[in-house]
Design a protein around this motif. Structure first.
Motif, PDB file in Angstrom:
ATOM      1  N   LYS A 396     -10.136 -10.800  -3.100  1.00 52.06           N
ATOM      2  CA  LYS A 396     -11.461 -10.297  -2.734  1.00 52.06           C
ATOM      3  C   LYS A 396     -11.773  -8.928  -3.339  1.00 52.06           C
ATOM      4  O   LYS A 396     -12.880  -8.412  -3.168  1.00 52.06           O
ATOM      5  N   ASN A 448     -15.014  -2.202  -3.018  1.00 51.77           N
ATOM      6  CA  ASN A 448     -14.691  -2.614  -1.653  1.00 51.77           C
ATOM      7  C   ASN A 448     -13.250  -2.296  -1.270  1.00 51.77           C
ATOM      8  O   ASN A 448     -12.768  -2.732  -0.224  1.00 51.77           O
ATOM      9  N   ARG A 482     -13.131  -2.692   2.910  1.00 54.57           N
ATOM     10  CA  ARG A 482     -14.361  -3.119   3.589  1.00 54.57           C
ATOM     11  C   ARG A 482     -14.644  -4.554   3.193  1.00 54.57           C
ATOM     12  O   ARG A 482     -14.286  -5.007   2.098  1.00 54.57           O
ATOM     13  N   ASN A 483     -15.249  -5.284   4.047  1.00 60.52           N
ATOM     14  CA  ASN A 483     -15.633  -6.658   3.746  1.00 60.52           C
ATOM     15  C   ASN A 483     -16.861  -6.671   2.849  1.00 60.52           C
ATOM     16  O   ASN A 483     -17.653  -5.720   2.822  1.00 60.52           O
TER      17      ASN A 483
END
Length: 506
Positions: A396, A448, A482-483
């Motif tokens: 991610k 992120n 962080r998402n």
């Protein structure tokens, strides 16, 4: 190398009998050295950032990838020869294990293999005296903790030393024309890798040829071939041949760039020997004194290199690695003389070799982690490597920011962020204007993941939560997450890491 009347000859009680095993003793010692060194190639410690940012990172960029560019490369004080040699191992490593890890490990495996030249050379240097001297010298070279520590690291000092020691073997003991040519080529290659070893190289060349100056002709001829090849490499990279050498001298002598990293007194290396070798320095000095008669030229080269580096203001222990290796080899040769003394006594004859070799092994193991400096060397960079592996495996991750964490404590761009953008928010950056919390707030949508000190947690946006921490440099560093995805914003563009390094002149 000389043989004295006290030296053993074949058939003496000082001579070790023929091997009864399947392998030649040298092969067994090389296997021992390899078995110790190969696992350390995978161990992700970093002795100095140069092994990443001056050698592996440039080699990675030569393969067409993005990488961190330090001031050394912007000012052109580094030569392209060594990074070019590392391109092959880096490419193979990335092919076998993609994602940065392979490109880091395979060059270290190659460096570890190259270090075996020191073990083999120590054997043949000792063999000129006796088989016992050969076994002890090669055994010590295989297991001495400093040789092991430096073996897998892509630094110019151990790589140059792995060339100079076999050159010393070739250039002593009645060198032939062929040996002189090869020895000259090895010395020139060592010079290209580590030009600061030039005084030591000169002493070795002159010492090997002073009785017959015509030997300089093939020696210089072999060296010129390598220097020509190095010049061709420079031209291939679009730079004037050896311009890096002139630029290096200009920056470090005229502009005192090296002084920015600290200045130490002339006795620093002697103090370092005491700190690293502790009380073992006493028997080591005794052994060196004994061994000097067997290898006076090696001792002279070691001392000249030590004195030369002592005159340079900025000092690091790795700079005198060549001296360390030569001094230990000379000490090993001297300690082998004690075998003859012990074998003269009937009760000790059988145990002479095991006693001397075992003493070296015990001292090496005891000193490997005895000093704080050695402990730091074994562990430096391990925590950063763990965080980098975590980030690299994070599917991610779409952008990573370094928040007040020096880049040189980390293992390179590819191992940190892969193809994701890498930003640097540093307090000395004039664009940040001393307001890092405001800067990270204005740019947070572009990344992120943030790598920051735990003490900086209050400065970070509320959306970022701490996930994991590890030791990085003199303190911990943590990954803050962080998402969500990343959106490119104009505010973050100037904070791409290489642009920041330009502004910081770092």
């Amino acid at each position: 190398m000389t043989r004295t009347s006290a030296d053993p000859s074949p058939g003496n009680t000082g001579e070790v009998g023929p091997a009864t095993g399947r392998f030649h003793p040298l092969a067994e010692l090389l296997l021992l050295a390899l078995a110790i060194r190969l696992p350390l190639a995978v161990w992700p410690n970093i002795i100095h950032p140069d092994e990443i940012f001056q050698y592996l990172e440039p080699a990675w960029r030569l393969l067409g990838h993005d990488g961190i560019v330090t001031w050394d490369w912007r000012y052109g004080i580094r030569g392209w020869f060594l990074p070019t040699l590392l391109v092959g191992p880096v490419a193979v490593g990335d092919l076998v294990v993609p994602g940065g890890a392979g490109a880091f490990v395979v060059p270290r495996l190659v460096a570890a293999l190259a270090s075996l030249s020191i073990v083999a050379s120590a054997w043949f240097l000792g063999a000129r005296i006796s088989r016992a001297h050969a076994i002890v010298a090669a055994f010590v070279a295989a297991i001495w903790f400093e040789f092991i520590l430096f073996a897998p690291h892509t630094l110019s000092e151990p790589l140059a030393t792995a060339l100079i020691v076999p050159a010393a073997l070739l250039l002593t003991g009645g060198p032939s024309q062929r040996r002189l040519v090869i020895g000259g080529a090895l010395l020139a290659l060592a010079f290209v890798c580590r030009f600061q070893y030039a005084p030591a190289i000169a002493v070795l060349a002159i010492g090997a040829c002073w009785r017959n100056w015509r030997n300089l002709i093939p020696l210089v001829a072999g060296g010129l071939v390598v220097l020509l090849l190095a010049a061709i490499v420079d031209v291939a990279h679009g730079v004037v041949p050896f311009r890096w050498l002139i630029a290096n001298i200009e920056q470090n002598l005229l502009h005192d760039r090296a002084a920015e990293f600290g200045l130490q007194p002339a006795v620093t290396y002697l103090v370092s020997f005491w700190m690293v070798w502790s009380v073992a320095v006493v028997p080591l000095l005794w052994a060196i004194w004994r061994g000097a008669r067997h290898a006076p030229l090696l001792l002279a080269v070691a001392l000249v290199n030590l004195v030369f580096h002592s005159l340079i203001g900025h000092k690091e222990y790795r700079f005198v690695f060549l001296s360390i290796v030569l001094l230990i080899i000379v000490a090993a040769l001297g300690s082998a003389d004690w075998i003859q003394s012990l074998r003269a006594k009937r009760a000790w004859r059988r145990w002479a070799l095991p006693l001397v070799a075992g003493g070296w092994a015990l001292v090496s193991v005891a000193l490997a982690g005895a000093s704080e400096e050695m402990h730091d060397d074994w562990m430096r960079g391990v925590g950063a490597a763990r965080l980098a592996a975590e980030l690299r495996a994070d599917s991610k991750l779409c952008g990573l920011a370094l928040y007040d964490v020096p880049f040189h404590l980390l293992p390179g761009q590819e191992r940190l962020a892969g193809s994701s953008p890498l930003y640097a928010l540093q307090p000395g950056d004039p664009l940040a204007k001393g307001r890092l919390p405001a800067t990270v707030q204005a740019t947070k949508s572009a990344f992120n993941r943030i790598l920051a000190r735990p003490t900086s947690a209050a400065d970070l946006p509320a959306e970022f939560s701490r996930r994991s921490c590890a030791a990085v440099g003199n303190g911990d560093a943590c990954v803050f997450v962080r998402n969500g995805t990343c959106d490119a914003v104009a505010a973050v563009a100037p904070f791409v890491i290489n642009d920041v390094l330009v502004r910081l002149d770092y």
